[in-house]
Design an enzyme around this catalytic site. Structure first.
Site, short mmCIF file in Angstrom:
data_model
loop_
_atom_site.label_atom_id
_atom_site.label_comp_id
_atom_site.label_asym_id
_atom_site.label_seq_id
_atom_site.Cartn_x
_atom_site.Cartn_y
_atom_site.Cartn_z
N MET A 29 -22.75 33.19 8.52
CA MET A 29 -22.86 32.63 9.87
C MET A 29 -21.46 32.43 10.45
O MET A 29 -21.28 31.70 11.43
CB MET A 29 -23.63 31.31 9.83
CG MET A 29 -25.06 31.51 9.33
SD MET A 29 -26.19 30.24 9.87
CE MET A 29 -25.50 28.81 9.05
N GLY A 35 -14.75 30.92 0.31
CA GLY A 35 -16.02 31.21 -0.35
C GLY A 35 -16.61 32.51 0.18
O GLY A 35 -16.99 33.40 -0.59
N HIS A 36 -16.65 32.62 1.52
CA HIS A 36 -17.15 33.87 2.12
C HIS A 36 -16.26 35.05 1.71
O HIS A 36 -16.74 36.13 1.38
CB HIS A 36 -17.10 33.79 3.65
CG HIS A 36 -17.96 32.72 4.27
ND1 HIS A 36 -17.43 31.66 4.96
CD2 HIS A 36 -19.30 32.56 4.32
CE1 HIS A 36 -18.41 30.90 5.41
NE2 HIS A 36 -19.56 31.42 5.04
N GLN A 151 -23.77 31.18 -4.93
CA GLN A 151 -24.60 30.24 -5.72
C GLN A 151 -24.71 28.90 -5.00
O GLN A 151 -25.61 28.10 -5.27
CB GLN A 151 -23.97 30.04 -7.10
CG GLN A 151 -24.80 29.14 -8.01
CD GLN A 151 -24.02 28.61 -9.18
OE1 GLN A 151 -23.35 29.38 -9.88
NE2 GLN A 151 -24.07 27.31 -9.41
N GLN A 156 -31.76 29.26 -1.75
CA GLN A 156 -31.82 30.38 -0.79
C GLN A 156 -31.79 31.72 -1.54
O GLN A 156 -32.57 32.64 -1.25
CB GLN A 156 -30.63 30.28 0.16
CG GLN A 156 -30.34 31.54 0.95
CD GLN A 156 -29.18 31.36 1.91
OE1 GLN A 156 -29.28 30.63 2.87
NE2 GLN A 156 -28.08 32.03 1.65
N VAL A 179 -16.96 28.68 -4.66
CA VAL A 179 -15.52 28.45 -4.52
C VAL A 179 -15.32 27.01 -4.04
O VAL A 179 -16.00 26.56 -3.11
CB VAL A 179 -14.89 29.45 -3.52
CG1 VAL A 179 -13.41 29.18 -3.34
CG2 VAL A 179 -15.12 30.89 -4.00
N SER A 189 -18.51 25.70 5.78
CA SER A 189 -18.10 25.66 7.19
C SER A 189 -18.30 24.26 7.75
O SER A 189 -17.68 23.88 8.74
CB SER A 189 -18.93 26.66 8.00
OG SER A 189 -18.79 27.95 7.45
P1 AMP Z 1 -23.14 30.75 5.45
O1 AMP Z 1 -22.12 31.31 6.37
O2 AMP Z 1 -23.02 29.29 5.22
O3 AMP Z 1 -24.53 31.18 5.80
O4 AMP Z 1 -22.84 31.40 4.03
C1 AMP Z 1 -22.82 32.79 3.86
C2 AMP Z 1 -22.77 33.11 2.39
O5 AMP Z 1 -21.60 32.52 1.81
C3 AMP Z 1 -23.97 32.53 1.61
O6 AMP Z 1 -24.39 33.49 0.65
C4 AMP Z 1 -23.39 31.32 0.95
O7 AMP Z 1 -24.05 30.95 -0.24
C5 AMP Z 1 -21.96 31.79 0.67
N1 AMP Z 1 -21.07 30.63 0.48
C6 AMP Z 1 -20.96 29.55 1.29
N2 AMP Z 1 -20.07 28.67 0.77
C7 AMP Z 1 -19.63 29.22 -0.40
C8 AMP Z 1 -18.71 28.79 -1.40
N3 AMP Z 1 -18.07 27.64 -1.33
N4 AMP Z 1 -18.50 29.62 -2.46
C9 AMP Z 1 -19.16 30.81 -2.55
N5 AMP Z 1 -20.03 31.27 -1.64
C10 AMP Z 1 -20.27 30.49 -0.58
#
Ligand code: AMP
Length: 279
Positions: A29, A35-36, A151, A156, A179, A189
């Protein structure tokens, strides 16, 4: 790196440039953090092209949730992606209109039942339907062979995995490690909604999950009792659970992998985190 914002531009690249290549997908998003970016790097290392989607999906937000204020930072996101090694293999799909994903009159919902009885499924009614519906569309629009998820959103991942299995979707999934900041706080985010003091305090989430894991490995009954005590002593825990990681139900004799997961509200910010371990 290439940016496309419409389905027709995306189709064109896929049909002309991707037909012979292995394609990885990283759905996000936006408001990208490390992490992303770790998902993107993993995808770049395992596939020939990586499609990063940036779309704040209205269908996965509840009425009183933060859809309106969710950080939209496309320009910075593009810079971060562009700075990665092998960024020439990245295609960003960042639709500027919801209609690129949900055309006028779109009225289909993909719903996986059986895994939403706990954790975020209980506390965010309708959330996973929104997730599976958008992820299904993204799988179809991108034709990816392999998709990468964190993870951090374990439930999800499990729901998406079940959708792929049930519908025999031609895609493989990979779940990547969480991460964290040095303090242990999982990157999100939503962390930027917090003040520095709140962020520091939020490190208690990972600390608590880690303590429960250690305690469980020593004595599962004691860990269950302290989970209950902690949950009731601190109203900011929306949930704090120790579950069988496969069924997302109570730990039993059959359990081989355990999930310790929590959702915590810090002011207006809802944070989730988890730890997975084998027993
Ligand atoms: P989002 O933008 O929040 O929808 O996240 C997009 C992807 O990034 C999803 O698969 C999340 O699980 C992953 N994600 C979000 N935060 C982290 C993190 N801290 N470490 C690893 N992956 C993450």
């Amino acid at each position: 790196m290439k940016l496309v914002t419409t389905k027709s531009e995306l189709d064109k690249v896929i049909n002309t440039e991707h037909s012979e290549l292995s394609v990885g997908l990283v759905p996000t998003m936006g408001n990208l953090h490390l992490g992303h970016l770790s998902l993107v790097k993993t995808s770049l290392s395992k596939t020939q092209r990586t499609i990063v989607t940036i779309f704040v999906n209205p269908k996965q937000f509840g009425e009183n949730e933060d859809f309106g204020k969710y950080p939209r930072t496309l320009e910075q996101d593009l810079k971060k992606l562009n700075a990665l090694p092998q960024s020439e293999n990245i295609l960003v799909f960042a639709p500027q209109s919801e209609r690129e994903i949900y055309p006028e009159g779109f009225s289909t919902t993909i719903e996986v039942s059986g895994l939403d009885h706990a954790l975020c499924g209980l506390h965010r009614p309708g959330h996973f339907k929104g997730v599976t519906t958008v992820v299904y569309q993204l799988f179809k629009l991108t034709n990816a062979h392999l998709a990468f998820f964190g993870q951090k959103d374990y439930q999800q991942f499990r729901v998406i995995e079940k959708m792929v299995q049930d519908l025999s979707l031609p895609i493989n999934l990979s779940m990547e490690p969480i991460v964290r900041e040095k303090s242990g706080l999982a990157l999100s985010s939503r962390n930027q909604y917090m003040s520095p003091a709140q962020k520091e305090e939020a490190s208690l989430i990972f600390k608590t999950l880690s303590q429960l894991k250690e305690s469980f490995l020593e004595n599962p009954d004691k860990a269950m009792a302290s989970r209950e005590r902690l949950l009731f002593a601190e109203p900011r825990w929306q949930y704090l659970e120790i579950l069988d990681a496969h069924s997302l139900k109570e730990v039993s004799e059959q359990t081989s992998k355990v999930l310790v997961a929590g959702a915590f509200t810090m002011g207006d910010t809802r944070l989730i985190d988890n730890i997975l371990f084998r027993i």
